[in-house]
Design a protein around this motif. Sequence first.
Motif, PDB file in Angstrom:
ATOM      1  N   LEU A 113       0.834  -1.203   0.000  1.00 49.54           N
ATOM      2  CA  LEU A 113       0.000   0.000   0.000  1.00 49.54           C
ATOM      3  C   LEU A 113       0.870   1.254   0.000  1.00 49.54           C
ATOM      4  O   LEU A 113       0.588   2.205  -0.738  1.00 49.54           O
ATOM      5  N   ARG A 114       1.921   1.269   0.810  1.00 48.48           N
ATOM      6  CA  ARG A 114       2.812   2.435   0.832  1.00 48.48           C
ATOM      7  C   ARG A 114       3.416   2.677  -0.540  1.00 48.48           C
ATOM      8  O   ARG A 114       3.508   3.828  -1.009  1.00 48.48           O
ATOM      9  N   LEU A 115       3.816   1.607  -1.205  1.00 50.29           N
ATOM     10  CA  LEU A 115       4.394   1.752  -2.548  1.00 50.29           C
ATOM     11  C   LEU A 115       3.388   2.366  -3.513  1.00 50.29           C
ATOM     12  O   LEU A 115       3.717   3.273  -4.282  1.00 50.29           O
ATOM     13  N   LEU A 116       2.155   1.879  -3.469  1.00 43.90           N
ATOM     14  CA  LEU A 116       1.139   2.376  -4.402  1.00 43.90           C
ATOM     15  C   LEU A 116       0.800   3.830  -4.127  1.00 43.90           C
ATOM     16  O   LEU A 116       0.568   4.615  -5.056  1.00 43.90           O
ATOM     17  N   VAL A 117       0.765   4.206  -2.870  1.00 41.12           N
ATOM     18  CA  VAL A 117       0.510   5.609  -2.533  1.00 41.12           C
ATOM     19  C   VAL A 117       1.660   6.489  -3.037  1.00 41.12           C
ATOM     20  O   VAL A 117       1.441   7.591  -3.561  1.00 41.12           O
ATOM     21  N   GLN A 118       2.888   5.991  -2.932  1.00 40.78           N
ATOM     22  CA  GLN A 118       4.050   6.757  -3.381  1.00 40.78           C
ATOM     23  C   GLN A 118       4.110   6.867  -4.903  1.00 40.78           C
ATOM     24  O   GLN A 118       4.466   7.915  -5.451  1.00 40.78           O
ATOM     25  N   THR A 119       3.748   5.790  -5.597  1.00 42.11           N
ATOM     26  CA  THR A 119       3.910   5.752  -7.054  1.00 42.11           C
ATOM     27  C   THR A 119       2.630   6.087  -7.807  1.00 42.11           C
ATOM     28  O   THR A 119       2.688   6.443  -8.987  1.00 42.11           O
ATOM     29  N   ALA A 120       1.482   5.950  -7.162  1.00 45.55           N
ATOM     30  CA  ALA A 120       0.182   6.307  -7.737  1.00 45.55           C
ATOM     31  C   ALA A 120      -0.020   5.786  -9.157  1.00 45.55           C
ATOM     32  O   ALA A 120      -0.142   6.564 -10.107  1.00 45.55           O
ATOM     33  N   PRO A 121      -0.083   4.467  -9.345  1.00 47.41           N
ATOM     34  CA  PRO A 121      -0.402   3.953 -10.683  1.00 47.41           C
ATOM     35  C   PRO A 121      -1.751   4.508 -11.145  1.00 47.41           C
ATOM     36  O   PRO A 121      -2.672   4.646 -10.340  1.00 47.41           O
ATOM     37  N   PRO A 122      -1.893   4.835 -12.421  1.00 48.74           N
ATOM     38  CA  PRO A 122      -3.152   5.433 -12.885  1.00 48.74           C
ATOM     39  C   PRO A 122      -4.373   4.550 -12.630  1.00 48.74           C
ATOM     40  O   PRO A 122      -5.436   5.041 -12.262  1.00 48.74           O
ATOM     41  N   VAL A 123      -4.203   3.243 -12.830  1.00 49.56           N
ATOM     42  CA  VAL A 123      -5.295   2.297 -12.626  1.00 49.56           C
ATOM     43  C   VAL A 123      -4.783   1.166 -11.735  1.00 49.56           C
ATOM     44  O   VAL A 123      -3.689   0.648 -11.953  1.00 49.56           O
ATOM     45  N   VAL A 124      -5.573   0.794 -10.739  1.00 57.42           N
ATOM     46  CA  VAL A 124      -5.238  -0.340  -9.877  1.00 57.42           C
ATOM     47  C   VAL A 124      -6.435  -1.279  -9.874  1.00 57.42           C
ATOM     48  O   VAL A 124      -7.574  -0.847  -9.648  1.00 57.42           O
TER      49      VAL A 124
END
Length: 349
Positions: free
Chosen positions: A117-128
């Motif tokens: 989750l921390r990684l996704l918040v940091q990198t913000a992929p356009p679609v998850v």
Amino acid sequence: MAFADLSTLSIPVVQAPMAGVSTPQMAAAVSDAGALGSIAVGATNAEGAAAMIADVRDRTDRAFNLNLFVHAEPRRDADREAAWLAALDPVFRLYSPTPPSALSSLYDSFAGNDAMLRLLVQTAPPVVSFHFGLPGVTQVRALKATGCFLIATATCLDEATAAKRAGMDAVVAQGYEAGGHRGLFDPGAEDARLGTLALTRQLVLGCGLPVIAAGGIMDGQGVRAVLDRGAVAAQLGTAFIACPESAADTAYRAALNSDAARHTVMTTAISGRPARCLRNRFTSWGQTATTPVPDYPVAYDAGKALNAAAKARGEYGFGAQWAGQGAPLSRAMPAADLVRLLDRERRAA
């Protein structure tokens, strides 16, 4: 790299995220062609996911989809796992003198995975996107705050309506024809086994979310058919396996071009969850096995070990050669060329 919604796609096609097949190169090629490319990170950790995200972004400035597994934690049962290894022992010993003596849980679920989750918040992929279930409230809020567009797989209307309540922006209607793992939230529950067209129409009319249709779609005529039933896009996975950007090995590609493509099998033997696979030696063994299968992904530990042992001896019939019922319609060409061909066929249809 903003992604407002699926209507921003110039070509209404999503390349399915297939762990072990999808690559950053494929995702970038598909997105650059005007569709939505995908990478699957459910089989890796946050560090591996970070490398894949960076690789995609090095290749394209277009939006892409990152897919995660949200499966329940496996119920560990030492007796059941030992019985499963004992059942597999005669097969293992054809290829290895030292079969595994214990099993482990290979993949972490996104549920409770703070590092991911921390990684996704940091990198913000356009679609998850999510498979096997739904993320928690805190996870959804954190991802929404970064602007991520969220998608969940559903195999029935109840799962789709749960996805809407959870805050998803769209839902994938996964028909029974689809290759790879069924997205069932509860693999122990009854599966209605709805086909793609019937499920798509049910979700379009009943769930209140944009619907992406998936399962058995291999050409532009198939894309047109699901759009005519109200889907906003079609998701194709098996169609991309033969592309040169795919990570599928030579044996997988050969099987896709063999008689096995006309005989896909839904099996739990390989991973512990129902999944559609090209018929091979493992699926044939699984059809005769009577020993209860350990939970996903514990059973997958045995499946991967058996495949590795067999491949080392030149036998390639124990791989997880996932493919949908449209497999005989596979066409080998670069991913971008396939996307453009799908669009031409869709328009002609």
